[in-house]
Design a protein around this motif. Structure first.
Motif, PDB file in Angstrom:
ATOM      1  N   HIS A 135       0.841  -1.189   0.000  1.00  0.00           N
ATOM      2  CA  HIS A 135       0.000   0.000   0.000  1.00  0.00           C
ATOM      3  C   HIS A 135       0.882   1.246   0.000  1.00  0.00           C
ATOM      4  O   HIS A 135       2.056   1.181   0.352  1.00  0.00           O
ATOM      5  CB  HIS A 135      -0.922   0.005   1.222  1.00  0.00           C
ATOM      6  CG  HIS A 135      -1.810  -1.191   1.280  1.00  0.00           C
ATOM      7  ND1 HIS A 135      -1.548  -2.264   2.098  1.00  0.00           N
ATOM      8  CD2 HIS A 135      -2.945  -1.499   0.612  1.00  0.00           C
ATOM      9  CE1 HIS A 135      -2.492  -3.181   1.933  1.00  0.00           C
ATOM     10  NE2 HIS A 135      -3.346  -2.746   1.036  1.00  0.00           N
ATOM     11  N   ALA A 144       0.851   5.795   0.532  1.00  0.00           N
ATOM     12  CA  ALA A 144       0.204   7.057   0.880  1.00  0.00           C
ATOM     13  C   ALA A 144       0.620   8.045  -0.202  1.00  0.00           C
ATOM     14  O   ALA A 144       1.813   8.228  -0.456  1.00  0.00           O
ATOM     15  CB  ALA A 144       0.666   7.542   2.252  1.00  0.00           C
ATOM     16  N   LYS A 182      -4.777   7.147   0.855  1.00  0.00           N
ATOM     17  CA  LYS A 182      -4.296   5.798   1.163  1.00  0.00           C
ATOM     18  C   LYS A 182      -4.851   4.833   0.126  1.00  0.00           C
ATOM     19  O   LYS A 182      -6.060   4.720  -0.050  1.00  0.00           O
ATOM     20  CB  LYS A 182      -4.712   5.360   2.567  1.00  0.00           C
ATOM     21  CG  LYS A 182      -3.808   5.901   3.674  1.00  0.00           C
ATOM     22  CD  LYS A 182      -4.020   7.317   4.002  1.00  0.00           C
ATOM     23  CE  LYS A 182      -5.282   7.511   4.772  1.00  0.00           C
ATOM     24  NZ  LYS A 182      -5.657   8.778   5.187  1.00  0.00           N
ATOM     25  N   SER A 216       3.915   9.705  -4.098  1.00  0.00           N
ATOM     26  CA  SER A 216       3.501   8.631  -3.188  1.00  0.00           C
ATOM     27  C   SER A 216       4.704   8.031  -2.481  1.00  0.00           C
ATOM     28  O   SER A 216       5.817   8.070  -2.993  1.00  0.00           O
ATOM     29  CB  SER A 216       2.738   7.542  -3.940  1.00  0.00           C
ATOM     30  OG  SER A 216       3.622   6.793  -4.746  1.00  0.00           O
ATOM     31  N   ILE A 257       3.962   2.252   2.082  1.00  0.00           N
ATOM     32  CA  ILE A 257       3.700   2.033   3.512  1.00  0.00           C
ATOM     33  C   ILE A 257       4.472   0.790   3.932  1.00  0.00           C
ATOM     34  O   ILE A 257       4.241  -0.299   3.413  1.00  0.00           O
ATOM     35  CB  ILE A 257       2.189   1.877   3.772  1.00  0.00           C
ATOM     36  CG1 ILE A 257       1.465   3.183   3.416  1.00  0.00           C
ATOM     37  CG2 ILE A 257       1.930   1.483   5.231  1.00  0.00           C
ATOM     38  CD1 ILE A 257      -0.048   3.086   3.449  1.00  0.00           C
ATOM     39  N   LEU A 275      -7.979  -1.530   3.983  1.00  0.00           N
ATOM     40  CA  LEU A 275      -7.549  -0.787   2.802  1.00  0.00           C
ATOM     41  C   LEU A 275      -7.489  -1.711   1.579  1.00  0.00           C
ATOM     42  O   LEU A 275      -8.004  -1.376   0.516  1.00  0.00           O
ATOM     43  CB  LEU A 275      -6.168  -0.163   3.070  1.00  0.00           C
ATOM     44  CG  LEU A 275      -5.672   0.953   2.186  1.00  0.00           C
ATOM     45  CD1 LEU A 275      -4.577   1.718   2.902  1.00  0.00           C
ATOM     46  CD2 LEU A 275      -5.213   0.513   0.858  1.00  0.00           C
TER      47      LEU A 275
END
Length: 172
Positions: free
Chosen positions: A70, A72, A126, A152, A155, A166
């Motif tokens: 993932h 951010a 996210k 970006s 994570i 998520l």
């Protein structure tokens, strides 16, 4: 009942050892202090490694997560209305599970050879790392800036139930 008396010889290996400090109370105390000091020192030096190992073990025990799955992403907007419109579209199109709108930031940047200063709104998005390209394309197509910011960061770790949510919300 028979009483026994222990007789310690005045000369012999034990009394000689005590005389040279091998079995003395002071010798035992200093050895104990050295052991405690070394244990504490090693514990302090090992703390970062033990913390990392502990966090990874906890993560593996509770939920499995692969670092970087993932991301951010961050996008600046000229005002709150643009930010809300972009955020809603991003979530509706399943490009992200959540977008935080952070109002009233000040950006100082160089644009066309001049130093600029503007009040902006920041989106913290996210999403899955695999969706960042599609997210950037959506922002470029719907953002009023000539050059929209879309950056970006992967994570590395997080709350396993949150990261699972998520992943469930944003399909591959």
């Amino acid at each position: 009942m028979v009483e026994a008396e222990i007789i310690v010889p005045r000369k012999g290996p034990i009394t000689k050892a005590m005389r040279f400090g091998i079995l003395s109370v002071e010798g035992l105390q200093s050895g104990l202090l050295r052991t405690v000091f070394l244990t504490l020192l090693l514990s302090i030096l090992m703390l970062p490694l033990l913390r990392t190992v502990g966090l990874r073990a906890f993560s593996m025990a509770s939920e499995s997560y692969t670092s970087g799955t993932h991301s951010a992403a961050f996008v600046t907007c000229p005002n709150e209305q643009v930010a809300k419109d972009l955020a809603r579209g991003i979530v509706e199109k399943k490009l992200a599970a959540c977008v935080n709108i952070i109002p009233k930031i000040t950006s100082v940047y160089e644009w066309q050879g001049k130093i600029e200063e503007d009040n902006e709104v920041l989106l913290m998005i996210k999403t899955r790392s695999s969706k960042v390209s599609a997210l950037a394309e959506y922002v470029r197509s719907n953002h009023p800036y000539e050059v929209a910011e879309v950056i970006s960061l992967p994570i590395d770790q997080g709350n396993p139930p949150y990261l699972k949510w998520l992943g469930d919300v944003v399909p591959e």
